[in-house]
Scaffold this motif. Structure first.
Motif, PDB file in Angstrom:
ATOM      1  N   THR A  24       2.953  43.250   0.031  1.00  0.00           N
ATOM      2  CA  THR A  24       4.121  43.108  -0.840  1.00  0.00           C
ATOM      3  C   THR A  24       5.404  43.411  -0.076  1.00  0.00           C
ATOM      4  OG1 THR A  24       2.771  43.725  -2.755  1.00  0.00           O
ATOM      5  CG2 THR A  24       5.154  43.886  -3.001  1.00  0.00           C
ATOM      6  N   LEU A  25       5.386  44.491   0.698  1.00  0.00           N
ATOM      7  CA  LEU A  25       6.564  44.830   1.504  1.00  0.00           C
ATOM      8  C   LEU A  25       6.846  43.755   2.548  1.00  0.00           C
ATOM      9  CD1 LEU A  25       5.972  48.659   2.000  1.00  0.00           C
ATOM     10  CD2 LEU A  25       7.608  47.547   0.464  1.00  0.00           C
ATOM     11  N   GLY A  26       5.793  43.214   3.141  1.00  0.00           N
ATOM     12  CA  GLY A  26       5.967  42.138   4.113  1.00  0.00           C
ATOM     13  C   GLY A  26       6.570  40.888   3.484  1.00  0.00           C
ATOM     14  N   MET A  27       6.139  40.550   2.272  1.00  0.00           N
ATOM     15  CA  MET A  27       6.699  39.392   1.577  1.00  0.00           C
ATOM     16  C   MET A  27       8.171  39.607   1.235  1.00  0.00           C
ATOM     17  SD  MET A  27       4.589  36.963   1.260  1.00  0.00           S
ATOM     18  CE  MET A  27       2.895  36.504   1.146  1.00  0.00           C
ATOM     19  N   ILE A  28       8.513  40.817   0.843  1.00  0.00           N
ATOM     20  CA  ILE A  28       9.918  41.127   0.567  1.00  0.00           C
ATOM     21  C   ILE A  28      10.731  40.989   1.854  1.00  0.00           C
ATOM     22  CG2 ILE A  28      11.522  42.981  -0.065  1.00  0.00           C
ATOM     23  CD1 ILE A  28       9.325  43.935  -2.049  1.00  0.00           C
ATOM     24  N   GLY A  37       9.868  38.736  12.538  1.00  0.00           N
ATOM     25  CA  GLY A  37       8.529  39.300  12.669  1.00  0.00           C
ATOM     26  C   GLY A  37       7.811  39.521  11.355  1.00  0.00           C
ATOM     27  N   ALA A  38       8.522  39.375  10.245  1.00  0.00           N
ATOM     28  CA  ALA A  38       7.875  39.592   8.946  1.00  0.00           C
ATOM     29  C   ALA A  38       6.824  38.530   8.662  1.00  0.00           C
ATOM     30  CB  ALA A  38       8.922  39.634   7.834  1.00  0.00           C
ATOM     31  N   ALA A  39       7.038  37.317   9.160  1.00  0.00           N
ATOM     32  CA  ALA A  39       6.068  36.243   8.927  1.00  0.00           C
ATOM     33  C   ALA A  39       4.748  36.549   9.621  1.00  0.00           C
ATOM     34  CB  ALA A  39       6.637  34.911   9.409  1.00  0.00           C
ATOM     35  N   ASP A  40       4.811  37.026  10.861  1.00  0.00           N
ATOM     36  CA  ASP A  40       3.587  37.382  11.582  1.00  0.00           C
ATOM     37  C   ASP A  40       2.891  38.566  10.924  1.00  0.00           C
ATOM     38  OD1 ASP A  40       3.979  35.358  13.443  1.00  0.00           O
ATOM     39  OD2 ASP A  40       5.139  36.666  14.777  1.00  0.00           O
ATOM     40  N   PHE A  41       3.670  39.568  10.539  1.00  0.00           N
ATOM     41  CA  PHE A  41       3.120  40.740   9.866  1.00  0.00           C
ATOM     42  C   PHE A  41       2.428  40.327   8.571  1.00  0.00           C
ATOM     43  CE2 PHE A  41       3.634  44.121   6.683  1.00  0.00           C
ATOM     44  CZ  PHE A  41       2.956  45.149   7.311  1.00  0.00           C
ATOM     45  N   THR A  42       3.091  39.480   7.792  1.00  0.00           N
ATOM     46  CA  THR A  42       2.542  39.025   6.521  1.00  0.00           C
ATOM     47  C   THR A  42       1.248  38.245   6.732  1.00  0.00           C
ATOM     48  OG1 THR A  42       4.748  38.937   5.574  1.00  0.00           O
ATOM     49  CG2 THR A  42       3.056  37.698   4.440  1.00  0.00           C
ATOM     50  N   ARG A  43       1.206  37.410   7.765  1.00  0.00           N
ATOM     51  CA  ARG A  43       0.008  36.628   8.035  1.00  0.00           C
ATOM     52  C   ARG A  43      -1.178  37.535   8.350  1.00  0.00           C
ATOM     53  NH1 ARG A  43       1.138  34.234  12.599  1.00  0.00           N
ATOM     54  NH2 ARG A  43       2.695  32.893  11.647  1.00  0.00           N
ATOM     55  N   VAL A  44      -0.967  38.513   9.211  1.00  0.00           N
ATOM     56  CA  VAL A  44      -2.053  39.416   9.606  1.00  0.00           C
ATOM     57  C   VAL A  44      -2.530  40.254   8.422  1.00  0.00           C
ATOM     58  CG1 VAL A  44      -2.602  41.433  11.031  1.00  0.00           C
ATOM     59  CG2 VAL A  44      -1.347  39.507  12.022  1.00  0.00           C
ATOM     60  N   VAL A  45      -1.598  40.815   7.677  1.00  0.00           N
ATOM     61  CA  VAL A  45      -1.966  41.671   6.546  1.00  0.00           C
ATOM     62  C   VAL A  45      -2.631  40.855   5.432  1.00  0.00           C
ATOM     63  CG1 VAL A  45      -1.057  43.193   4.749  1.00  0.00           C
ATOM     64  CG2 VAL A  45      -0.230  43.414   7.074  1.00  0.00           C
ATOM     65  N   SER A  46      -2.170  39.648   5.209  1.00  0.00           N
ATOM     66  CA  SER A  46      -2.779  38.833   4.147  1.00  0.00           C
ATOM     67  C   SER A  46      -4.215  38.455   4.490  1.00  0.00           C
ATOM     68  CB  SER A  46      -1.945  37.581   3.870  1.00  0.00           C
ATOM     69  OG  SER A  46      -1.929  36.728   4.992  1.00  0.00           O
ATOM     70  N   ILE A  47      -4.471  38.152   5.758  1.00  0.00           N
ATOM     71  CA  ILE A  47      -5.855  37.841   6.156  1.00  0.00           C
ATOM     72  C   ILE A  47      -6.743  39.078   6.000  1.00  0.00           C
ATOM     73  CG2 ILE A  47      -7.310  37.251   8.140  1.00  0.00           C
ATOM     74  CD1 ILE A  47      -4.989  35.399   9.049  1.00  0.00           C
ATOM     75  N   ALA A  48      -6.251  40.224   6.468  1.00  0.00           N
ATOM     76  CA  ALA A  48      -7.030  41.464   6.356  1.00  0.00           C
ATOM     77  C   ALA A  48      -7.286  41.811   4.885  1.00  0.00           C
ATOM     78  CB  ALA A  48      -6.305  42.609   7.053  1.00  0.00           C
ATOM     79  N   HIS A  49      -6.248  41.689   4.064  1.00  0.00           N
ATOM     80  CA  HIS A  49      -6.414  42.007   2.641  1.00  0.00           C
ATOM     81  C   HIS A  49      -7.406  41.042   1.992  1.00  0.00           C
ATOM     82  CE1 HIS A  49      -5.688  43.072  -1.496  1.00  0.00           C
ATOM     83  NE2 HIS A  49      -5.378  41.803  -1.744  1.00  0.00           N
ATOM     84  N   GLY A  50      -7.321  39.770   2.331  1.00  0.00           N
ATOM     85  CA  GLY A  50      -8.223  38.787   1.734  1.00  0.00           C
ATOM     86  C   GLY A  50      -9.681  39.081   2.024  1.00  0.00           C
ATOM     87  N   TRP A  51     -10.003  39.354   3.270  1.00  0.00           N
ATOM     88  CA  TRP A  51     -11.393  39.644   3.629  1.00  0.00           C
ATOM     89  C   TRP A  51     -11.861  40.978   3.064  1.00  0.00           C
ATOM     90  CZ3 TRP A  51     -14.796  36.271   5.027  1.00  0.00           C
ATOM     91  CH2 TRP A  51     -14.380  35.090   5.655  1.00  0.00           C
TER      92      TRP A  51
END
Length: 112
Positions: A24-28, A37-51
């Motif tokens: 959520t913070l990354g999306m904000i 760098g927020a796009a890369d952070f969001t991508r990594v965290v979203s994949i980790a959260h999904g799995w």
């Protein structure tokens, strides 16, 4: 029901909750603040959260089936990993409810 089933659920609830808050913070940061760098952070965290959310679903379903919860309560616990901070509140409530049940089910220690 074993205490390890509750412990697995609790660990995954915290992990899922933290990752969802970070996402959520990354999306904000990505869409509102336009941070580098927020796009890369969001991508990594979203994949980790999904799995890890899938693992959370498995452990929460296992806990619910062993605790013999009704379907509504089971869905409420399963969806808690999709709402930021909800996993923390639901985990706390479920833990209080089941810890008393686990201690009641535990066999009394033998006296020597």
């Amino acid at each position: 029901m074993k205490k390890s089933v509750l412990t697995r659920y609790r660990v995954m609830a915290y992990v899922t909750g933290v990752l969802l808050v970070l996402l959520t913070l990354g999306m904000i940061g990505k869409y509102v603040l336009d941070l580098n760098g927020a796009a890369d952070f969001t991508r990594v965290v979203s994949i980790a959260h999904g799995w890890l959310y899938v693992v959370y679903l498995i452990f929460a379903f296992d806990l619910g089936s062993k605790a013999k919860w009704p379907v509504g309560k089971q869905l409420w616990v399963l969806l808690a990993g999709t709402i930021p901070t909800a996993a923390f509140f639901v985990e706390r409530r479920i833990s209080h409810e089941l810890e008393s049940r686990i201690t009641e089910d535990a066999p009394a220690p033998a006296e020597a």
